[in-house]
Design a protein around this motif. Structure first.
Motif, PDB file in Angstrom:
ATOM      1  N   UNK C 334       0.818  -1.221   0.000  1.00  0.00           N
ATOM      2  CA  UNK C 334       0.000   0.000   0.000  1.00  0.00           C
ATOM      3  C   UNK C 334       0.849   1.268   0.000  1.00  0.00           C
ATOM      4  N   UNK C 335       2.146   1.128  -0.199  1.00  0.00           N
ATOM      5  CA  UNK C 335       2.980   2.315  -0.349  1.00  0.00           C
ATOM      6  C   UNK C 335       3.488   2.916   0.936  1.00  0.00           C
ATOM      7  N   UNK C 363      -5.206   2.812  -5.606  1.00  0.00           N
ATOM      8  CA  UNK C 363      -5.410   2.929  -4.167  1.00  0.00           C
ATOM      9  C   UNK C 363      -6.825   2.532  -3.780  1.00  0.00           C
ATOM     10  N   UNK C 367      -6.733  -1.775  -0.349  1.00  0.00           N
ATOM     11  CA  UNK C 367      -6.839  -1.124   0.959  1.00  0.00           C
ATOM     12  C   UNK C 367      -6.256  -1.999   2.065  1.00  0.00           C
ATOM     13  N   UNK C 368      -5.955  -1.359   3.192  1.00  0.00           N
ATOM     14  CA  UNK C 368      -5.358  -2.106   4.304  1.00  0.00           C
ATOM     15  C   UNK C 368      -6.131  -1.804   5.594  1.00  0.00           C
ATOM     16  N   UNK C 370      -5.416  -1.929   9.694  1.00  0.00           N
ATOM     17  CA  UNK C 370      -4.236  -2.036  10.558  1.00  0.00           C
ATOM     18  C   UNK C 370      -4.541  -2.809  11.834  1.00  0.00           C
ATOM     19  N   UNK C 439     -14.443   1.398   6.644  1.00  0.00           N
ATOM     20  CA  UNK C 439     -13.742   2.516   5.995  1.00  0.00           C
ATOM     21  C   UNK C 439     -12.906   1.996   4.817  1.00  0.00           C
TER      22      UNK C 439
END
Lengths: 304, 306, 552
Positions: C334-335, C363, C367-368, C370, C439
């Motif tokens: 994801x950069x 993007x 998505x990630x 956490x 989200x």
């Protein structure tokens, strides 16, 4: 080991760059001051215009700023800081006479403040509801609210003029006490807050789980953990003393660097200003570097 | 903590059978602490005096009465007269205005120079930030009073140059706090999350970081304000204040010092007022810090240090 | 026979906004010499406070029930003076804590910390104490026991730190060792070693132990008797075998079932084939370096030539211990971390040529989520504001349909419109993690990276989140890269498993193959160290032990 050496070298290089930058900055600022030493002398001594011009040329003030700056830098590297325009003595001599006075004043005050702050913070952590604990806030508020020169004035008024206990000028004890209290007030509050917060740390709970006595925990575990903050605050206060001692020296007639700076700025004494500022900047940078080093010594963890 | 009375006690435990919710400390309205009230009262008093005092007092702070020099307090001159026979009280009231303007102006200037510059640089990119902080390190290497002293001499005496000098001298504090807060914010998980959602640095600054950094800056401003006022009085005392014939408190003290033996009131009255004002501001600052303290709340590792 | 430790009617309360809140309520149990009592419970069950109360180390705000009794040998600890209690701490009862790094003083050498403990409880010279410390380090299985004392905690690994803590706890020759989640912060293989150490120390020294954990499998592998706590009350207690095989309360039944459910595969593990087997993610020889500490330090290779593929609708589990580089792979995708070499292809688009920058369109598709749901939401933004963020930052279209999209997104993760105006602190950890998932799903991504997303959650919540993800996967053909250290969780959700070890992928195969016939020795070690819920746990005390639970 190699990285440690590299870090030290980079620190030294950075400090040298800072000193150079400060020199340039001060050189420009000082030259930007309207009027020069000759103007001041001309008003005081009643020189004619042509006399003043001749004097300027003689002092090298007619050359371009860049030439003046290179000339100054070159001689500074040889250790010659020039001659005072007003007192006609080598600047280095003036500085060497003044430094011990300021050093003694600063060191004595800092030591007083350091010892006082550590002692009060220790007792306040151990006995949070004692009278000593309330001293933390009182001292801190005192250091913020009561300017040292106000305290100095009142002290002169009361002890020297009214009670006649102490001489007005050249007195050393009163400024040390006043500056010491000021330093203690600045150090004690952050130190105590840090110690209070560290008291809730998990590893302090471990120390309690070992069955250690509270006194041993506060001195042996909490104080060492708070050492980085203590050192940082002490370094900050030490650096601020270089400015703070100024008013004390003027007020109590102590012939230190502060008095010298005051006279130099008011008299447009370029070489003297330049030298004093250079000295003060080096001192501040040195204090910061020492603080940094001391913090590294007490905290073995790599920087985060 | 307190190492010694950490012990949990058995008193105050909810009794058996009773509901867990008890009437108690939560119900009563909290009384405002004395130091807060005291600080507020003094600051309000001085602000009012600065605003309306010169009108009410009726005395001219500049009119000289050379026959009544260095008089002690009397019904005509409540706080006595100075070396030129000028009324100390009216000079004090007039000086309050200048003192407050210079103090607040210095803080605002420091906020703009220190925080504004550093945050903009940080948001734009690391290289610009490195340059700005290099410059701030230069400023920092000069003791504040000395820097202000040189700046004022260079800029010439006057209200604006004093404000600028104070602003520059105190700007590093704001810059360092802003940077520390920014770094902490950038390390926060929600900023990482925002970055994975493609938020720009600028958006992260105003949407995520600013609310938290703002609190830290307000707190610092409250702490710096009294120091600004003190520094101004030190500068005035050294003869580099607003201008030789405008009576800030520091100036009044400096003018009265040579005659302290004959007219101690002319020194003591402004010294007392100055100390009282800074004391009140310091107390208020402590309360602001306790109320805002955004760095301590939530993140125990993010301690505030300056 | 009198018990070594007899706790009766222990009650702990804390001041809350509206009165006192009881967090431990009339808990009673006893512990005999040489035995282990396991205390199980989820966060907030009061299990850790129970442990701290034994040493009288509760936070200052805590209040004890006047009826509480903690009888150790023949004294009630609660009646002792503080000075007398101090002499019991460390010598009678000793404690080890959850996070060994935080529990050791960071600025003192570990030797000094252990020596201090020894000298507190035995009268001996500094030299003698150092010798004893070395013996303790040896007993705790630390390498080079003679010299390790000169090290600082940060120079040791997590497992070594916990061994130091154990050595320190043994310094005063205690009868009872209280272990509060001693392995929770450690890797599974290290956890297994520490548990072995504790078992052997108990056997050698005849220690009685109170073992506190949230993990039923870990507790039952250690304890003779188990007590299950929920909201400060005892819901179940008895010998381990009995509690596991025939739990009485529905809560315990749920806990056991939850653990058992994790040991089978998720119900809808077969990916829907409605979406073509599009390749969502491909790593080819990807390397990621981190700058080393110090200006001239060499960079540290976090990921070393990693190759992976993941197609739409599939779930890939990426397992490894901490520091194995598994999270770095997620970050690189994801950069958040910049690869050094190799290539990374997202939906057919290689990124190496683009300077590793993700376009806005990419993007949106990638998505990630956490690890820490408590930090991933800005405390100052409402849930609605948090969910609007992706619309602004990713430039998503429907401006008027936004509200309904957000509500739909919330409902999709099992929340409702009532959450819109709430702030994160008003939500539980599980709810927050759902918001984070919602989200991440706002932009309808095709690839979702889940970085340890359930490890901060309680076991019962873990499931709900995993099931939710699984539903998304089948409904949307979402590709899941599931990064984690917990093999049970990975087994539950993953089709394929990749095992990482020191930056390299040592094994990449279908989940069943990896779990049943691991090829690489490291995979085998990971699987062997997995705590299992074993009904035939060590339980010599099957003779009907029951805690004296006087709730009536």
């Amino acid at each position: 080991m190699v990285t440690l050496l590299a870090t030290v070298l980079i620190h030294i290089a950075r400090a040298a760059l800072l000193v150079f930058g400060v020199t340039v900055l001060v050189f420009i600022l000082v030259r930007a001051i309207p009027g020069d030493a000759v103007d001041v002398l001309a008003i005081e001594g009643g020189l004619t215009d042509s006399q003043a011009e001749a004097m300027r040329a003689g002092l090298g003030l007619t050359a371009s700023w860049l030439d003046q700056f290179t000339a100054w830098c070159l001689s500074a590297l040889r250790g010659e800081l020039g001659e005072s325009l007003r007192f006609h003595v080598p600047v280095a001599d003036l500085l060497l006479q003044a430094i011990p006075v300021t050093l003694a004043l600063g060191a004595a005050s800092l030591a007083t403040g350091f010892v006082l702050a550590v002692a009060i913070a220790l007792i306040a952590t151990l006995r949070p509801r004692s009278i000593v604990a309330s001293l933390v806030d009182i001292l801190n508020i005192w250091s913020i609210a009561i300017p040292t020169f106000c305290a100095g004035l009142v002290a002169i008024l009361v002890f020297s003029l009214w009670l006649g206990w102490l001489p007005v000028l050249g007195n050393f004890l009163v400024p040390v006490i006043i500056l010491g209290l000021d330093a203690a007030g600045q150090i004690v509050k952050p130190l105590h807050e840090e110690m209070k917060e560290l008291g809730t740390a998990v590893y302090i709970r471990t120390a309690r789980a070992k069955g250690l006595h509270p006194l041993k925990i506060v001195i042996g575990h909490i104080l060492p953990a708070a050492a980085p903050v203590l050192l940082a605050m002490t370094g900050l206060v030490a650096a601020s003393f270089i400015g703070g001692a100024l008013t004390m020296e003027v007020l109590f007639g102590l012939p230190g660097v502060g008095s010298l700076a005051f006279n130099a700025v008011n008299g447009r004494d370029y070489p003297l200003i330049q030298a004093v500022v250079l000295f003060l900047a080096v001192a501040v940078i040195l204090i910061n570097a020492l603080t940094d080093l001391a913090q590294r010594l007490v905290d073995p963890r790599p920087e985060r | 903590m307190s190492t010694h009375d950490q012990e949990a006690t058995r008193s105050g435990y909810p009794g058996p059978g009773r509901p867990t919710i008890e009437q108690g400390s939560g119900g009563r309205a909290r009384r405002l602490p004395f130091s807060l009230l005291f600080g507020l009262a003094i600051v309000t008093l001085f602000v009012l005096a600065a605003l309306f005092g010169p009108m009410l007092d009726g005395q001219d702070p500049f009119s000289q009465d050379l026959l009544n020099r260095n008089q002690g307090p009397s019904p005509a001159h409540w706080a006595g007269t100075d070396n030129f026979g000028r009324d100390v009280l009216s000079r004090l009231l007039y000086g309050a205005r200048l003192t407050l303007i210079v103090g607040a102006g210095g803080v605002i200037c420091a906020l703009i120079v220190g925080a504004g510059l550093s945050l903009t640089a940080l948001a734009i990119g690391p290289w610009l930030a490195a340059a700005v902080f290099g410059f701030i390190d230069f400023i920092r290497a000069l003791p504040g009073v000395l820097l202000a002293l040189i700046l004022i001499v260079a800029l010439g005496a006057g209200l604006s140059s004093v404000v600028i000098a104070l602003g520059i001298a105190f700007s590093p504090f704001f810059a360092y706090i802003a940077r520390a807060a920014w770094r902490r914010e950038m390390a926060a998980d929600y900023v990482t999350a925002a970055r994975t959602l493609g938020a720009s640095r600028l958006r992260i600054l105003y949407r995520h970081a600013m609310p938290n950094i703002g609190g830290a800056l307000i707190t610092l401003a409250a702490v710096i304000l009294p120091r600004c006022i003190v520094t101004e009085s030190v500068l005035s005392f050294l003869g580099l204040g607003v201008s030789p014939d405008t009576p800030t408190w520091g100036r009044m003290i400096a003018d009265a010092v040579p005659l302290v033996e004959r007219a101690p009131h002319a020194v003591l009255v402004p010294v007392f007022c100055l100390s009282l004002l800074t004391l009140a501001l310091a107390l208020l600052g402590n309360h602001v810090r306790a109320a805002v303290d955004p760095l301590r709340a939530g993140d125990p590792s993010g301690r505030q240090r300056w | 026979m009198a018990a070594l430790l007899d706790v009766r009617d222990l009650g702990i309360a804390f001041p809350a906004p509206n009165g006192m809140l009881r967090v431990v309520d009339r808990v009673s149990w006893r512990l005999d010499a040489g035995q282990t009592l396991g205390i199980v419970g989820e966060s907030g069950s009061g299990k850790s406070l129970t442990g701290l109360a034994l040493l009288r180390l509760l936070p200052a705000a805590a209040r004890l029930d006047p009826a509480s009794r903690i009888r150790y040998r023949d004294t009630d600890l609660l009646d002792l003076s503080e000075a007398d209690m101090r002499s019991r701490r460390g010598s009678g009862l000793a404690m080890i804590f959850q996070e060994p790094m935080a529990s050791l003083h960071p600025l003192l050498t570990v030797g000094r910390q252990v020596v201090e403990s020894i000298r507190r409880h035995t009268d001996c010279s500094a030299l003698e104490a150092r010798r004893k410390a070395a013996a303790l380090f040896d007993e705790a299985g630390l390498p080079d026991p003679g010299r390790i004392g000169r090290r600082y905690p940060h120079e040791l690994s997590g497992g070594q730190q916990q061994r130091v803590m154990i050595a320190m706890a043994l310094a005063g020759n205690p009868d009872i060792l209280i272990a509060d989640e001693p392995t929770t912060a450690l890797d599974t293989t290290v956890q297994a070693q520490i548990l072995d150490l504790l078992r052997s120390l108990q056997a050698m020294r005849g220690l009685a132990m109170v073992f506190i954990s949230h993990d039923l499998a870990v507790v039952t592998s250690m304890a003779h008797e188990v007590m299950v706590l929920r909201s400060g009350r005892v819901v179940e207690s008895g010998s381990t075998g009995v509690v596991l095989s025939a739990p009485e309360s529905t809560y315990t039944q749920g806990l056991v079932a939850a653990r058992r459910r994790l040991s089978v595969r998720a119900p809808a593990a077969t990916p829907s084939r409605s979406v073509g087997p599009e390749c969502a993610l491909e790593l080819r020889d990807l390397c990621v370096d981190y700058p080393g500490r110090g200006p001239f330090a060499r960079p540290v290779r976090a990921v070393d030539r990693a190759s992976l593929t993941l197609s739409a609708g599939r779930a890939l589990g990426l397992v490894g211990e901490s520091g194995s580089g598994k999270s770095t792979i997620g970050k690189a995708i994801v950069g958040l971390a910049r690869p050094t070499s190799g290539d990374l292809t997202l939906f057919g688009r290689p990124l190496a040529g683009d300077g590793w920058r993700l376009s806005r369109a990419l993007r949106r598709r990638c998505q990630i989520v956490l690890q820490n749901p408590y930090g991933a939401l800005n405390p100052r933004l409402t849930i609605e504001q948090a969910l609007i963020e992706p619309f602004v930052t990713l430039g998503l279209k429907p401006p008027n349909g936004r509200q309904s999209r957000i509500v739909a997104g919330l409902e999709e993760v099992g929340l409702d419109a009532g959450f819109l105006d709430r702030y994160p602190h008003q939500l539980s950890g599980g709810q927050r993690q759902r918001v984070c998932i919602a989200r991440a799903l706002m932009s309808e991504p095709g690839l979702l990276i889940c970085d340890e997303i359930v490890s901060a959650l309680d076991a019962s919540i873990q499931f709900q989140v995993l099931d939710l993800l699984n539903r998304m996967r089948t409904a949307r053909g979402l590709a899941l890269l599931f990064i984690g250290h917990d093999l049970e969780v990975i087994r539950y959700i993953a089709d394929d498993i990749a095992v990482m070890h020191r930056g390299t992928i040592v094994e990449h195969a279908p989940a069943d193959n990896v779990l049943d016939t691991p090829q690489h020795p490291h995979s085998r070690a990971l699987i062997d160290a997995m705590p299992r819920l074993d009904v035939t746990a060590p339980s010599e005390a099957e003779d009907g032990w029951r805690a004296q639970h006087r709730s009536a």
